[in-house]
Enzyme design. Structure first.
Site, mmCIF file in Angstrom:
data_model
loop_
_atom_site.group_PDB
_atom_site.id
_atom_site.type_symbol
_atom_site.label_atom_id
_atom_site.label_comp_id
_atom_site.label_asym_id
_atom_site.label_seq_id
_atom_site.Cartn_x
_atom_site.Cartn_y
_atom_site.Cartn_z
ATOM 1 N N SER A 1 -3.179 -12.544 3.217
ATOM 2 C CA SER A 1 -3.547 -12.371 1.802
ATOM 3 C C SER A 1 -2.463 -12.943 0.894
ATOM 4 O O SER A 1 -2.753 -13.371 -0.227
ATOM 5 C CB SER A 1 -3.837 -10.908 1.475
ATOM 6 O OG SER A 1 -2.690 -10.119 1.626
ATOM 7 N N LYS B 1 0.796 -1.217 0.000
ATOM 8 C CA LYS B 1 0.000 0.000 0.000
ATOM 9 C C LYS B 1 0.834 1.277 0.000
ATOM 10 O O LYS B 1 0.309 2.355 -0.264
ATOM 11 C CB LYS B 1 -0.975 0.004 1.175
ATOM 12 C CG LYS B 1 -1.943 -1.145 1.190
ATOM 13 C CD LYS B 1 -2.735 -1.363 -0.080
ATOM 14 C CE LYS B 1 -3.587 -0.193 -0.462
ATOM 15 N NZ LYS B 1 -4.686 -0.597 -1.381
#
Ligand SMILES: Cc1ncc(COP(=O)(O)O)c(C=O)c1O
Length: 324
Positions: free
Chosen positions: A284, A67
């Site tokens: 994830s 991110k």
């Protein structure tokens, strides 16, 4: 050491011929992107000879996750367009990693940052964000990431001039970060030999931007999105699209196929990656790798690249990591 004593010099062997030694003269933000691509060599032994799997190690970013790329581009894009000025507070809803990324970029550039997140986000993430000096606004964990989105919208409606809304779910600067960087890096790191790309969906920025660029390089590259199998899942950072507010940047038609993963299978893969490959990654990443392995078993040839968004350190306080 006595003067004149012969020292026992080791034979000069370069163990790290690939080693780059960057110097960041401006700030830590120069360290965002250019992450290593790691070949999985142990858990892939059962696969056909012609099939390889590589993972992009996104925890090498300074904020510890993929991110950083989106947050930096969202903020710099807003600076360029004049939407973000020093008097504004950067606000967004975030499951944690984007918050850390905004907090880091905000700290370096001197912006105030307010992050809206469900209260059940891991303790590590809350602590990191606070150390960077950001404010946290908590929302009901039962409402998930959508509850945080709704809260941000309410605040902006009440005080429109106070905030710059990063709006990672609808801001093109999110996927463009990956179009301009992640996709190009993967193309170069594989020497243009990538055949399959796999990435999990949160905002969908990573998948959309990287896939678009890879397909531009070579339209034969197949791209696969990964979602949790059900709406009630433990895969932090990932979205089950059917039961969620669909991000504006999501491109429904981009994936050659949409894959889904059970939480238990992703967690099992997290364990395997640590014990067999020395890679302690987040949930994830486990979901992405599980999908990659399933796909690879059905192939004869190919070079699969997937994304490991963050490290397992981010989840140390969660019950799975604690063995509960
Ligand atoms: C751990 C983790 N994995 C995957 C993703 C998905 O990335 P994207 O938002 O680019 O779809 C995120 C996003 O926040 C995340 O935090």
């Amino acid at each position: 050491m006595t003067v004149g004593t012969e020292i026992n010099k080791p034979e000069a062997i370069n163990h790290r011929p690939h080693c780059r030694l960057p110097v960041f003269n401006k700030s830590i933000l120069e360290g965002i992107g250019c992450t290593p691509l790691i070949r999985l060599n142990n858990i892939t032994k059962e696969l056909p000879d012609g099939v390889e799997i590589y993972a992009k190690a996104e925890w090498f970013n300074p904020g510890g996750s993929v991110k950083d790329r989106a947050a930096l581009n969202i903020i710099e894009d807003a600076e360029r367009s004049g939407k973000l000025t020093k008097d504004k507070v950067i606000i967004d809803s975030t499951s944690g990693n984007t918050g850390i990324a905004y907090a880091l970029v905000g700290a370096v550039k001197g912006y105030r940052v307010a992050l809206v997140m469900p209260e059940n986000v891991s303790e590590e993430r809350k602590a990191i964000v606070s150390f960077f000096g950001s404010e946290i606004i908590y929302t009901d964990p039962l409402l998930g990431s959508d509850g945080a989105i709704i809260e941000v919208r309410k605040r902006i409606e009440n005080e429109p001039d106070k905030y710059f809304y990063g709006d990672q779910y609808n801001n093109d600067a999110n996927w463009q970060a990956h179009y301009n960087n992640t996709g190009v890096e993967i193309w170069e790191q594989t020497g243009g030999n990538i055949t399959h790309f796999i990435a999990g969906l949160g905002t969908s920025g990573t998948f959309v931007g990287t896939s678009r660029r890879l397909k531009e390089f070579n339209s034969d590259v197949k791209v696969f999105s990964v979602e949790p199998a059900s709406d009630f899942h433990g895969l932090e950072g990932m979205k089950h699209m059917e039961s969620s507010i669909v991000p504006g940047i999501y491109d429904y038609y981009l994936a050659d196929s949409k894959c889904s993963v059970e939480t238990e299978d992703a967690l099992e893969m997290v364990k395997l990656l640590a014990s067999k490959e020395g890679l302690f990654v987040g949930y994830s990443a486990g979901a992405a790798m599980k999908t990659a392995m399933d796909m690879a078993r059905g192939m004869e040839h190919g070079l699969i690249v997937t994304i490991f968004p963050d490290s397992g350190d981010r989840y140390l306080s969660t019950s799975f990591m604690l063995g509960k």
